[in-house]
Scaffold this motif. Sequence first.
Motif, PDB file in Angstrom:
ATOM      1  N   THR A   1     110.864  69.053 -42.589  1.00 31.61           N
ATOM      2  CA  THR A   1     111.312  68.619 -43.913  1.00 31.61           C
ATOM      3  C   THR A   1     112.125  69.723 -44.570  1.00 31.61           C
ATOM      4  O   THR A   1     111.696  70.876 -44.649  1.00 31.61           O
ATOM      5  N   HIS A   2     113.324  69.385 -45.034  1.00 35.88           N
ATOM      6  CA  HIS A   2     114.209  70.373 -45.641  1.00 35.88           C
ATOM      7  C   HIS A   2     114.516  69.947 -47.070  1.00 35.88           C
ATOM      8  O   HIS A   2     114.915  68.812 -47.332  1.00 35.88           O
ATOM      9  N   THR A   3     114.270  70.850 -47.998  1.00 37.86           N
ATOM     10  CA  THR A   3     114.590  70.624 -49.398  1.00 37.86           C
ATOM     11  C   THR A   3     115.825  71.426 -49.740  1.00 37.86           C
ATOM     12  O   THR A   3     115.871  72.633 -49.499  1.00 37.86           O
ATOM     13  N   SER A   4     116.831  70.775 -50.305  1.00 36.80           N
ATOM     14  CA  SER A   4     118.070  71.468 -50.630  1.00 36.80           C
ATOM     15  C   SER A   4     117.809  72.498 -51.722  1.00 36.80           C
ATOM     16  O   SER A   4     116.900  72.341 -52.546  1.00 36.80           O
ATOM     17  N   PRO A   5     118.593  73.576 -51.737  1.00 36.26           N
ATOM     18  CA  PRO A   5     118.401  74.591 -52.781  1.00 36.26           C
ATOM     19  C   PRO A   5     118.528  74.033 -54.193  1.00 36.26           C
ATOM     20  O   PRO A   5     117.822  74.468 -55.098  1.00 36.26           O
ATOM     21  N   LEU A   6     119.421  73.071 -54.402  1.00 32.01           N
ATOM     22  CA  LEU A   6     119.571  72.510 -55.733  1.00 32.01           C
ATOM     23  C   LEU A   6     118.317  71.763 -56.162  1.00 32.01           C
ATOM     24  O   LEU A   6     117.889  71.850 -57.323  1.00 32.01           O
ATOM     25  N   GLU A   7     117.693  71.030 -55.230  1.00 31.21           N
ATOM     26  CA  GLU A   7     116.471  70.307 -55.558  1.00 31.21           C
ATOM     27  C   GLU A   7     115.333  71.289 -55.843  1.00 31.21           C
ATOM     28  O   GLU A   7     114.520  71.060 -56.750  1.00 31.21           O
ATOM     29  N   GLU A   8     115.268  72.363 -55.084  1.00 31.97           N
ATOM     30  CA  GLU A   8     114.243  73.362 -55.344  1.00 31.97           C
ATOM     31  C   GLU A   8     114.483  74.051 -56.686  1.00 31.97           C
ATOM     32  O   GLU A   8     113.542  74.383 -57.408  1.00 31.97           O
ATOM     33  N   PHE A   9     115.748  74.250 -57.006  1.00 33.62           N
ATOM     34  CA  PHE A   9     116.103  74.821 -58.301  1.00 33.62           C
ATOM     35  C   PHE A   9     115.621  73.929 -59.437  1.00 33.62           C
ATOM     36  O   PHE A   9     115.113  74.416 -60.461  1.00 33.62           O
ATOM     37  N   LYS A  10     115.772  72.626 -59.305  1.00 36.04           N
ATOM     38  CA  LYS A  10     115.307  71.695 -60.326  1.00 36.04           C
ATOM     39  C   LYS A  10     113.794  71.781 -60.510  1.00 36.04           C
ATOM     40  O   LYS A  10     113.296  71.630 -61.634  1.00 36.04           O
ATOM     41  N   ARG A  11     113.083  72.044 -59.426  1.00 33.37           N
ATOM     42  CA  ARG A  11     111.626  72.050 -59.496  1.00 33.37           C
ATOM     43  C   ARG A  11     111.103  73.231 -60.309  1.00 33.37           C
ATOM     44  O   ARG A  11     110.070  73.122 -60.979  1.00 33.37           O
ATOM     45  N   VAL A  12     111.795  74.358 -60.273  1.00 31.96           N
ATOM     46  CA  VAL A  12     111.273  75.574 -60.899  1.00 31.96           C
ATOM     47  C   VAL A  12     112.037  75.976 -62.149  1.00 31.96           C
ATOM     48  O   VAL A  12     111.679  76.965 -62.788  1.00 31.96           O
ATOM     49  N   VAL A  13     113.067  75.248 -62.523  1.00 35.54           N
ATOM     50  CA  VAL A  13     113.996  75.743 -63.528  1.00 35.54           C
ATOM     51  C   VAL A  13     113.336  75.948 -64.888  1.00 35.54           C
ATOM     52  O   VAL A  13     113.569  76.960 -65.553  1.00 35.54           O
ATOM     53  N   VAL A  14     112.469  75.033 -65.314  1.00 38.86           N
ATOM     54  CA  VAL A  14     111.907  75.127 -66.663  1.00 38.86           C
ATOM     55  C   VAL A  14     110.801  76.168 -66.729  1.00 38.86           C
ATOM     56  O   VAL A  14     110.798  77.053 -67.597  1.00 38.86           O
ATOM     57  N   GLN A  15     109.858  76.087 -65.796  1.00 36.79           N
ATOM     58  CA  GLN A  15     108.701  76.966 -65.860  1.00 36.79           C
ATOM     59  C   GLN A  15     109.080  78.416 -65.599  1.00 36.79           C
ATOM     60  O   GLN A  15     108.624  79.317 -66.300  1.00 36.79           O
ATOM     61  N   ARG A  16     109.899  78.682 -64.612  1.00 37.31           N
ATOM     62  CA  ARG A  16     110.164  80.068 -64.212  1.00 37.31           C
ATOM     63  C   ARG A  16     111.297  80.705 -64.999  1.00 37.31           C
ATOM     64  O   ARG A  16     111.317  81.910 -65.179  1.00 37.31           O
ATOM     65  N   PHE A  17     112.219  79.940 -65.459  1.00 29.37           N
ATOM     66  CA  PHE A  17     113.387  80.500 -66.108  1.00 29.37           C
ATOM     67  C   PHE A  17     113.268  80.514 -67.628  1.00 29.37           C
ATOM     68  O   PHE A  17     113.763  81.437 -68.272  1.00 29.37           O
ATOM     69  N   VAL A  18     112.691  79.490 -68.211  1.00 30.77           N
ATOM     70  CA  VAL A  18     112.837  79.264 -69.649  1.00 30.77           C
ATOM     71  C   VAL A  18     111.544  79.460 -70.420  1.00 30.77           C
ATOM     72  O   VAL A  18     111.563  79.980 -71.537  1.00 30.77           O
ATOM     73  N   GLN A  19     110.410  79.093 -69.860  1.00 27.48           N
ATOM     74  CA  GLN A  19     109.187  78.933 -70.643  1.00 27.48           C
ATOM     75  C   GLN A  19     108.816  80.166 -71.462  1.00 27.48           C
ATOM     76  O   GLN A  19     108.655  80.087 -72.686  1.00 27.48           O
ATOM     77  N   GLN A  20     108.674  81.306 -70.826  1.00 24.19           N
ATOM     78  CA  GLN A  20     108.187  82.491 -71.526  1.00 24.19           C
ATOM     79  C   GLN A  20     109.141  82.948 -72.623  1.00 24.19           C
ATOM     80  O   GLN A  20     108.725  83.219 -73.758  1.00 24.19           O
ATOM     81  N   LYS A  21     110.410  83.022 -72.315  1.00 27.97           N
ATOM     82  CA  LYS A  21     111.373  83.510 -73.293  1.00 27.97           C
ATOM     83  C   LYS A  21     111.540  82.531 -74.449  1.00 27.97           C
ATOM     84  O   LYS A  21     111.694  82.930 -75.603  1.00 27.97           O
TER      85      LYS A  21
END
Length: 848
Positions: free
Chosen positions: A382-402
């Motif tokens: 099973t291969h997940t494209s980088p863009l799809e993986e980016f969508k999965r983590v974008v809110v929690q890892r990039f935005v939440q704390q700041k």
Amino acid sequence: MEEETGVNIREQTSRHLLVTNRKWKRGSWKIFSVFKFPHWIELQVASAELELRNMSTPSLQQPSFLLANLKADATTKHLIQRCQDLLKIIDEYPAKELNLIFPWLVENVFGSLDGIISGWNLRLLHSRNNEYNVVLDFLNPSGPMMKLVYKLQAEDYKYELPVNYLPGPVKVCIQEGVLPDCPLFHNKLQFPPPGVLTMNLALNPFEFFMFNFAYCLIAPRNPLQAQLSSWTDSAYFVLVDMYLKYFLPVEGNVPPSPFSDARGSVTAPSPRASSVSFAGYGVHSPSLLKHHIFHQPSVNADPAAQEIWRSETLLLMFVEIWLHHYSLDMYQKLQSPQVKEPFSPSEEHVLVVRLLVKHLHAFSNSLKPEHQPSSPSAHSHTHTSPLEEFKRVVVQRFVQQKLYLFLQHCFGHWPLDASFRAVLETWLSYVQPWRYTGENNNPQPDQNRTILDKWEPFVHENLLLYTKLFQGFLNRAVRTDLVNAKNALMVFRVAKVFAQPNLTEMIQKGEQLFLEPEHVLHHRQPRGYLTPSQGGSYLSSRQRVVTDTVLKVKSHVYSLEGQDCQYKQMFGSEVRGAVLKFIQIIAQARQTAKRISDHSNEAAANNSILSWFGLASSDLNNTFSGAEPEDSGECLKKTHEFLDRALENLCQIFKLNQGQLTQLLSNLSSSQDDGHSRQLPDCIQGENGLVLTDLGRRQIINGLRRFEVQYQGDPELQPIRSYESALLVRLLYRVSSVLNDRFRLHMSALCSRSDLLGRLGRRYLTAADSSVRLKRSPMSPRTLERSLQPRLSLRPLASYRTLLMLLLFYTLGALLSFGPLPSTALLLAGALLYGVLMTLFAEKLKTP
């Protein structure tokens, strides 16, 4: 050879300067334009020789005739013409020439980082301007400016950026020798030469462009013309929306770059080094993504994987520049009143952040559903494209704390006015990701419940953004004038959002997971996890899910608040008590709004043509001044409606039944007096008079009680009323002043007598009830003891009502054949007789 090269350079430079001088004298700069320059071959030869010279002497900066002409055009040509010229330059010139103009062009468009150069004023450029569409075409993600960025990106050019312009926490980390958490700034630091204190970052063209674009929003600017339309209509706001939709697409992939290197693949930034010689640097993850373009050595890799670095770079730039101005340590220090704010966002800034939040939710929600593999072997393929993986983590890892720290700061430091609506809607947009799921979802029988269940992990992993920020809003709301319809609307909006079905239960469950005792957590966790097919049980699988959820919630809270945080439950006794007090304040504001509405209706009913003559109430001190101009009529009706619905929603959120609400309101009614304004606000006696308490401030803000504030100066110098003649007021004041100065001693002697004549003088020359009225105003004891000196006041004669009565009296006298003098004598005699009678029978006429 070096001497000959130097001679050639001087000859070519002199030749072109001579041509420039001749064209300048003729005034024909169009002929000398870079597009019609006749000596292109000579210019190229000169450039090559200059480049050779620079190789032997690196300290000599290469001059650019193209840059000189562009700078000259920037002061003489219109913006539309300059964009057309730049379009031709970007298409025709090689990357080596464009590299020399790129930093200046970026500064010319977005303005300088220090705010001295304003650039194209994208934040003030609106659709009504002629340049609006031209600028959008030039700067859009597929426009000439981005084409220039890609053209330079393919040649791997670097551009310096001073560390001083980085966000506060990032700058502090670098200055202290610690590598920042954000991977955007890794492996880019350039140490300064000896004697130079300023450090720089070496950014590639795309990073340099996006940094300046993002920084344009927060750069200091000199006060320009006033904002005439909405912020969301500005060219900057529209461009942010374009970039987000292009580089973070909800559907499809990011379009590839039009330029590529010799291998046929896009030139990505240099790989991040696994270790950096930085003091205090530990082991950091090289990227927030598992599969990143920086670690994709294959030339024939997936095109989406080759381009994903642009999406990550854009998002990191936006988040770092717009949100990362507060760290956990910095926020805790800001609680001290002695600490100065490091950064204060504007309303425009917050609106752009809300646009970012809404798009990231839509981007994240467009994640394709995962398909469970039928076998372990199938899972391995099973291969997940980088863009799809980016969508999965974008809110929690990039935005939440700041974003959490950003909103925390806004909740605590934003002015108590209606502009807080921008912050409020940003918060409410983040805590409602289900609003941005698009319209492509397949309808299901129980769609609402399914969506709510789906978002339960999001609520748990963002628990503080629901509970802690709700408490922060509660602390603001009790200090806000809820009679104002705009403030009442904000209370209604928050109550409505938190009253959504099942959201309260999700928050309560998240709090229970966080408060799970540590020993119970370790006891629950089995030593090894086995699937049912491997001999395990479904119970052990369930235990693992619960344990993982507890760990996520605890990790979320501790990462945002620190390991020593004292969590206050949203549905605990302390917050519940604060909500009950807030409900009472809402009920009080409702009653105040109703009282103001009734007062306005009565005033409107009494407003007739007779009021022009002063027959209406002339005492301005009796009018209620607790409402703003917009809080009247229809606005007050909206206030009452918003507060009513807010009460219903709060009762639903905190499970208050109708009996409890009735008891709260009855206690409120019994604790208030009938007039509301007859009782002073809650105060304590200080050295200089009354001092308001916190309760008294809330009473004044919500219009429950007020001081009888009256004019304390010279009564003759009160503001001229609408029912008075300004000319007569000023004239009569001068006459009375002359009489009072001349007969002041006689008046004092007359009023000091105890006989009938003295009592009659005190009636006409002093205000008998002035001392009584002054006691109801928050004055110092020294001021209260001050008494008014006896004086004659002729100001009542300037009233239109008095003039009308005198006109009617003299008209009646003329009809009865009385002349002016007999009429005046009769009038004075009547006034004297009225004064004598009122003085003799004053004691009997007083009410008990």
